[in-house]
Write an enzyme that holds these catalytic residues in place. Structure first.
Site, PDB file in Angstrom:
ATOM      1  N   SER A   1      91.190 -15.870  13.740  1.00  0.00           N
ATOM      2  CA  SER A   1      92.201 -14.762  13.919  1.00  0.00           C
ATOM      3  C   SER A   1      91.299 -13.531  13.788  1.00  0.00           C
ATOM      4  O   SER A   1      90.035 -13.276  13.450  1.00  0.00           O
ATOM      5  CB  SER A   1      92.878 -14.632  12.537  1.00  0.00           C
ATOM      6  OG  SER A   1      93.731 -13.520  12.328  1.00  0.00           O
ATOM      7  N   HIS A   2      92.007 -12.602  14.364  1.00  0.00           N
ATOM      8  CA  HIS A   2      91.257 -11.166  14.384  1.00  0.00           C
ATOM      9  C   HIS A   2      91.431 -10.594  13.013  1.00  0.00           C
ATOM     10  O   HIS A   2      90.319  -9.675  12.867  1.00  0.00           O
ATOM     11  CB  HIS A   2      92.173 -10.311  15.184  1.00  0.00           C
ATOM     12  CG  HIS A   2      91.972 -10.435  16.552  1.00  0.00           C
ATOM     13  ND1 HIS A   2      92.250 -11.535  17.473  1.00  0.00           N
ATOM     14  CD2 HIS A   2      91.179  -9.787  17.674  1.00  0.00           C
ATOM     15  CE1 HIS A   2      92.145 -11.620  18.673  1.00  0.00           C
ATOM     16  NE2 HIS A   2      91.483 -10.346  18.902  1.00  0.00           N
ATOM     17  N   SER A   3      92.234 -11.056  11.973  1.00  0.00           N
ATOM     18  CA  SER A   3      92.096 -10.531  10.758  1.00  0.00           C
ATOM     19  C   SER A   3      91.488 -11.729   9.770  1.00  0.00           C
ATOM     20  O   SER A   3      91.828 -12.718   9.762  1.00  0.00           O
ATOM     21  CB  SER A   3      93.387 -10.107  10.539  1.00  0.00           C
ATOM     22  OG  SER A   3      93.516  -9.928   8.907  1.00  0.00           O
TER      23      SER A   3
ATOM     24  N   ASP B   1      94.894 -17.195  17.014  1.00  0.00           N
ATOM     25  CA  ASP B   1      96.054 -16.108  17.084  1.00  0.00           C
ATOM     26  C   ASP B   1      96.281 -15.312  18.332  1.00  0.00           C
ATOM     27  O   ASP B   1      97.318 -15.728  18.964  1.00  0.00           O
ATOM     28  CB  ASP B   1      96.058 -15.119  15.977  1.00  0.00           C
ATOM     29  CG  ASP B   1      94.670 -14.231  15.701  1.00  0.00           C
ATOM     30  OD1 ASP B   1      93.904 -14.573  16.731  1.00  0.00           O
ATOM     31  OD2 ASP B   1      94.445 -13.364  14.919  1.00  0.00           O
TER      32      ASP B   1
ATOM     33  N   SER C   1      92.224 -12.991  22.921  1.00  0.00           N
ATOM     34  CA  SER C   1      90.795 -12.813  22.775  1.00  0.00           C
ATOM     35  C   SER C   1      90.041 -13.854  21.785  1.00  0.00           C
ATOM     36  O   SER C   1      88.860 -14.142  21.753  1.00  0.00           O
ATOM     37  CB  SER C   1      90.539 -11.507  22.596  1.00  0.00           C
ATOM     38  OG  SER C   1      90.814 -11.097  21.192  1.00  0.00           O
TER      39      SER C   1
END
Length: 242
Positions: A9-11, A69, A72
């Site tokens: 995930s980006h987070s 997610d 990218s």
């Protein structure tokens, strides 16, 4: 050993939260997080190094399913796979699946001893479509998702059935749905619960059956009676919550 999972995930907080949820359904599955960037845990982004580390953590020999997610994150995961040996890469799957729903379904399938392909397939099938006005947790409201599976076709042998009223306050929520789906997967029987596949945790949760609602089960196959008795026992015991 079981198939492992990696959550990209980006987070970092999202990755950790998804793992926290999935681990409630599948405590014996190794799930590793690859959230955020490598230079700062609080910065939004993805990291090839984090994905590689998570793959190493999740791999136990049976393969790894990687869930992502945004676009990218998929690219980062794919780039990471390019640096792996052909043998290692052959044991990794990157299904197109919703992150939360896919992680829960994949974890339950892995907990049940599914192969890496079965776990990846479970993730891809996880998204279900329900009434958009429903606010039940952990269920996708995407209008383009496939609906609940059709009821079982009439079998040559008579079906074994059962019906019970849910006595526990939260009814058929996430945890008991996962327990039932996992147990039924191990039985040689085809089971529907209120018209949906009893072996699908996401479809069971989509029913949103609360306290006082009726749960109806129908089963066919060599272990149909065992399946119905199991479901009835769990419901009568309030899934251990009474």
């Amino acid at each position: 050993m079981t198939v492992g999972l990696v959550i990209v995930s980006h987070s970092s907080k999202i990755a950790e939260g998804v793992i926290e949820l999935a681990a409630q359904m599948a405590p014996n599955v190794r799930i590793a997080a690859a959230g955020g960037t490598s230079d700062s845990p609080s910065r939004i982004g993805t990291s090839l190094e984090k994905v590689q580390s998570a793959l190493d953590e999740a791999e136990q020999g049976d393969g790894v399913v990687v869930l992502t997610d945004l676009g990218s994150a998929v690219m980062t995961a794919e780039m990471t796979l390019e640096f792996l040996s052909p043998d290692t890469r052959s044991r990794i799957r990157l299904p197109q699946a919703a992150l939360v729903e896919g992680a829960v379904a994949a974890a339950v399938q892995a907990e049940s001893g599914g192969t890496v392909d079965e776990v990846a397939s479970a993730a891809e099938r996880a998204v279900v479509s329900i009434d958009p006005e429903s606010l039940e947790p952990f269920v996708s409201h995407g209008s383009a998702a496939p609906g609940p599976s059709a009821p079982l076709e009439a079998a040559a042998e008579p079906a074994v059935t059962g019906a019970w009223t849910l006595p526990n306050k939260m009814g058929l929520h996430a945890r008991p749905a996962a327990v039932i789906a996992r147990a039924l997967t191990d039985l040689d029987a085809e089971v529907t619960i209120n018209g949906v596949d009893g072996k699908s945790v996401m479809l069971l949760m989509s029913l949103a059956l609360g306290e006082g609602k009726e749960l109806r089960a129908e089963a066919t196959g060599p272990e149909a009676q065992k399946a119905i008795e199991y479901i009835g026992g769990e419901v009568k015991a309030g899934f251990g919550e009474l």
